[in-house]
Motif scaffolding. Structure first.
Motif, short mmCIF file in Angstrom:
data_model
loop_
_atom_site.label_atom_id
_atom_site.label_comp_id
_atom_site.label_asym_id
_atom_site.label_seq_id
_atom_site.Cartn_x
_atom_site.Cartn_y
_atom_site.Cartn_z
N LEU A 258 -7.11 -2.81 -13.17
CA LEU A 258 -7.64 -3.92 -11.92
C LEU A 258 -6.21 -4.72 -11.71
O LEU A 258 -5.83 -4.67 -10.59
N ALA A 259 -5.49 -5.18 -12.51
CA ALA A 259 -4.24 -5.95 -12.44
C ALA A 259 -3.17 -4.90 -11.85
O ALA A 259 -2.61 -5.44 -11.06
N GLU A 260 -3.10 -3.83 -12.46
CA GLU A 260 -2.18 -2.82 -11.81
C GLU A 260 -2.58 -2.46 -10.43
O GLU A 260 -1.53 -2.14 -9.61
N ILE A 261 -3.94 -2.09 -10.24
CA ILE A 261 -4.26 -1.95 -8.86
C ILE A 261 -4.07 -3.19 -7.87
O ILE A 261 -3.53 -2.64 -6.62
N GLU A 262 -4.26 -4.20 -8.34
CA GLU A 262 -3.77 -5.40 -7.29
C GLU A 262 -2.20 -5.33 -6.94
O GLU A 262 -1.74 -5.53 -6.02
N SER A 263 -1.38 -4.98 -8.28
CA SER A 263 -0.11 -5.37 -7.94
C SER A 263 0.82 -4.18 -7.58
O SER A 263 1.86 -4.33 -7.00
N ASP A 264 0.32 -3.01 -7.76
CA ASP A 264 0.88 -1.76 -7.18
C ASP A 264 0.47 -1.53 -5.79
O ASP A 264 1.08 -0.42 -5.13
N GLY A 265 -0.22 -2.27 -5.01
CA GLY A 265 -0.71 -2.06 -3.63
C GLY A 265 -1.81 -1.21 -3.53
O GLY A 265 -2.40 -1.18 -2.25
N THR A 266 -2.92 -0.89 -4.58
CA THR A 266 -3.74 0.14 -4.19
C THR A 266 -4.93 -0.62 -3.62
O THR A 266 -5.40 -0.38 -2.77
N MET A 267 -5.10 -2.12 -4.15
CA MET A 267 -6.05 -2.80 -3.78
C MET A 267 -5.97 -2.94 -2.12
O MET A 267 -7.06 -2.73 -1.43
N ASP A 268 -4.75 -3.28 -1.64
CA ASP A 268 -4.63 -3.61 -0.21
C ASP A 268 -4.89 -2.30 0.49
O ASP A 268 -5.37 -2.44 1.56
N GLU A 269 -4.42 -1.24 -0.12
CA GLU A 269 -4.48 0.37 0.70
C GLU A 269 -6.31 0.38 0.77
O GLU A 269 -6.65 0.88 1.88
N LEU A 270 -7.00 0.20 -0.23
CA LEU A 270 -8.21 0.34 -0.10
C LEU A 270 -9.15 -0.46 0.86
O LEU A 270 -9.96 -0.36 1.63
N LYS A 271 -8.61 -1.74 0.83
CA LYS A 271 -9.01 -2.74 1.88
C LYS A 271 -8.87 -2.30 2.98
O LYS A 271 -9.78 -2.51 3.96
N GLN A 272 -7.71 -2.15 3.55
CA GLN A 272 -7.34 -1.63 4.62
C GLN A 272 -8.25 -0.50 5.18
O GLN A 272 -8.74 -0.29 6.37
N LYS A 273 -8.36 0.68 4.08
CA LYS A 273 -9.10 1.75 4.71
C LYS A 273 -10.47 1.55 4.91
O LYS A 273 -11.21 2.09 5.88
N TRP A 274 -11.11 0.52 4.16
CA TRP A 274 -12.73 0.31 4.37
C TRP A 274 -12.99 -0.81 5.14
O TRP A 274 -14.00 -0.91 5.78
N PHE A 275 -12.09 -2.05 5.41
CA PHE A 275 -12.40 -3.08 6.18
C PHE A 275 -11.55 -3.16 7.19
O PHE A 275 -11.71 -4.21 8.22
N GLY A 276 -10.27 -2.34 7.33
CA GLY A 276 -9.26 -2.49 8.51
C GLY A 276 -8.32 -3.79 8.21
O GLY A 276 -7.89 -4.02 9.45
N THR A 277 -8.74 -4.27 7.19
CA THR A 277 -7.81 -5.53 6.83
C THR A 277 -7.62 -5.70 5.44
O THR A 277 -8.38 -5.34 4.98
N THR A 278 -6.68 -6.44 5.07
CA THR A 278 -6.26 -6.63 3.71
C THR A 278 -6.87 -8.39 3.47
O THR A 278 -6.71 -8.72 2.27
N ASP A 279 -7.21 -8.81 4.46
CA ASP A 279 -7.54 -10.30 4.52
C ASP A 279 -9.28 -10.44 4.33
O ASP A 279 -9.80 -10.47 5.06
N ILE A 280 -9.55 -9.97 3.14
CA ILE A 280 -10.82 -10.06 2.75
C ILE A 280 -11.01 -10.78 1.40
O ILE A 280 -10.36 -10.18 0.48
#
Ligand code: ARG
Length: 280
Positions: A258-280
């Motif tokens: 999870l820490a890698e997913i947060e730091s390598d940008g994967t988490m933001d990509e997934l948030k953007q894909k499913w919520f249309g924003t990284t601000d969630i």
């Protein structure tokens, strides 16, 4: 919520565990020393955990919780949690499999009992009550509740605290608990299925429903334009991945992924894909 201290305590333990964890099978360990997380590869020690099926991270979830986990028109299980579970498995050198749909209130007992699934990633809120039965990864998403009514109704929230008002929820969820605590005089209608609750509000069988805000927003936009969010309820919930207390190495490995997913940008990509924003 009164779970803050316990949650912080648990999160701190998780991070401490991560720092001690060695990378396994070529996967990298994320060591969060600065804002720019550095990754180091330490293959001297193996992380030790058990899996119900070799090479596979087996997940159990309730699959009617769009956009976190749901079945699309082609019959595939998709959603933010599905993508996240695949990303976690990949970082761990595993694949991820999702078991067939199970009622939400059976997920924590299934993980506690063991033998069937390794994890439950299913929009599960970390609560003190659940921590009595299972452990959780570090939080991966913040959430709140939503009070839904028919767009044509003119209820105020206070009007709903009456016996002749039927309020739907998904059985055993934090929304279910919120109704019991905050609208104790209303008639609570616990249901297995979120869509059934929204249908009921739509047809007038129920006057309201309480469910996680991101799910309410998604499902109202997709399928229930006749419903509206009367109130956003700031419960300050955090979703975590449920794991057995008998498998602490698995929690550590998941937290490292999870820490890698947060730091390598994967988490933001997934948030953007499913919520249309990284601000969630
Ligand atoms: N976050 C809420 C809870 O943990 C609802 C989760 C429902 N998840 C689902 N996959 N149906 O109680």
């Amino acid at each position: 919520m009164t779970s803050m201290n316990r949650r912080n305590f648990v999160a701190t333990l998780g991070i401490a565990g991560t720092a001690l964890l060695a990378g396994c099978n070529g996967s990298e360990e994320a060591t969060q020393t600065t804002d720019d997380a550095q990754t180091t590869d330490d293959s001297a020690e193996e992380a030790s955990y058990t899996l119900v099926k070799e090479g596979v991270l087996t997940n159990v979830a309730e699959l009617g919780f769009s956009p976190f986990e749901y079945i699309d028109e082609d019959g595939n299980t998709v959603g933010f949690d599905v993508d996240l579970s695949n990303a976690i498995a990949e970082k761990m050198g595993l694949t991820c499999e999702w078991l067939p749909n199970q009622a939400f209130d059976t997920l924590v007992p299934t993980i506690k009992q063991g033998g069937k699934a390794d994890i439950s990633i299913a929009g599960v809120t970390i609560t003190d009550e659940r921590l009595e039965d299972v452990d959780f990864s570090d939080p991966y998403l913040n959430s709140n509740q939503a009070l839904i009514v028919a767009a044509s109704s003119d209820y105020a929230t206070e009007d709903l605290d009456a016996e002749d008002i039927q309020i739907a929820c998904q059985t055993g969820t934090t929304g279910d608990a919120w109704i019991q605590e905050n609208l104790p005089n209303a008639t609570r209608v616990p249901l297995a299925d979120v869509t059934a609750g929204m249908m009921g509000v739509s047809t007038g069988s129920y006057q309201a429903m309480v469910i996680d805000l991101p799910v309410a927003q998604n499902m109202l936009a997709q399928s229930f334009s006749d419903l509206t969010i009367l109130e956003e309820i700031p419960t300050g919930e955090q979703y975590g991945i449920a794991v057995s207390y008998d498998n602490p190495g698995l929690k550590d490995a998941i937290n490292a992924a999870l820490a890698e997913i947060e730091s390598d940008g994967t988490m933001d990509e997934l948030k953007q894909k499913w919520f249309g924003t990284t601000d969630i």
